[in-house]
Design an enzyme around this catalytic site. Structure first.
Site, PDB file in Angstrom:
ATOM      1  N   HIS A 115       0.808  -1.226   0.000  1.00 10.06           N
ATOM      2  CA  HIS A 115       0.000   0.000   0.000  1.00 10.06           C
ATOM      3  C   HIS A 115       0.842   1.277   0.000  1.00 10.06           C
ATOM      4  CE1 HIS A 115       1.275  -0.133   4.143  1.00 10.06           C
ATOM      5  NE2 HIS A 115       0.732   1.056   4.355  1.00 10.06           N
ATOM      6  N   HIS A 130       1.878   7.006  -0.055  1.00 13.64           N
ATOM      7  CA  HIS A 130       1.002   6.144   0.746  1.00 13.64           C
ATOM      8  C   HIS A 130      -0.388   6.177   0.111  1.00 13.64           C
ATOM      9  CE1 HIS A 130      -1.336   4.690   4.183  1.00 13.64           C
ATOM     10  NE2 HIS A 130      -0.197   4.291   4.733  1.00 13.64           N
TER      11      HIS A 130
END
Length: 208
Positions: A115, A130
């Protein structure tokens, strides 16, 4: 058969011998240290001073995904919005592909969750991308890496794909964060927000 003879000296004599040897040792070593210090001193004086470094050209960090750019203070996560990890921007994505925002090296990958990704820029700064909020809890569902740790990448190269639908199903915001986590040279930093950005093309952060 070996014979050992023991020479007994008066205590004062022993102390005098030891003291004289210590003084001799100290004097010799002090002289050596003085010679070394003087040598280094004159050696430094003779060396030519290093030429001043030419200022590096500013690095334009591009948007890593297509979408609406917002100030980092407006992203729905206090860790990022309060700049605990550093300054940067947020992007509400229009599609599902993260690309390299500059020519750089992949420095951190999250193999289990995919992620997020860390990038090392040419000026020494480190950038974290992110994808989404709390998406670490998804265990990699809907995420895929296109690069590995240590890879050298160019602006616009694919880094991560993700599923907006999978993130939405968890009721997580899909805002993508771009944050400079380390700026060792203390380069001036400027962020741009409030516009629709094109991935790999629109400058959102300038360093230098």
């Amino acid at each position: 058969r070996l014979n050992f003879s023991v020479i007994k000296l008066p205590k004062r004599k022993i102390l005098k011998v030891v003291r004289n040897r210590c003084i001799k040792w100290d004097n010799e070593n002090i002289k050596k240290r003085k010679d070394t210090i003087m040598f280094n001193f004159f050696k430094k004086k003779k060396e030519e001073p290093a030429p001043p470094k030419a200022p590096a050209a500013p690095i334009a960090v591009k948007a890593c995904v297509n979408g609406k750019v917002v100030p980092i203070e407006e992203v729905p996560d206090q860790v990022f919005s309060t700049k605990v990890l550093g300054d940067g921007v947020g992007i509400w994505p229009e599609d599902e592909m993260i690309v390299a925002p500059a020519d750089c090296t992949v420095s951190v990958v999250m193999e289990d969750t995919k992620h997020a990704i860390g990038l090392h820029l040419a000026d020494g700064a480190d950038l974290l991308i992110h994808v989404g909020m709390d998406t670490v809890n998804m265990g990699g569902e809907g995420f895929e890496y296109y690069v590995g740790n240590g890879d050298t990448v160019t602006t616009g190269q694919k880094l991560i794909s993700f599923s907006k639908e999978a993130i939405k199903a968890r009721n997580y915001p899909d805002c993508v964060i771009m944050v400079v986590t380390d700026n060792p040279e203390d380069l001036p930093m400027k962020t741009e927000s409030g516009m629709d950005a094109a991935a790999g093309e629109t400058t959102v952060i300038t360093l230098g």
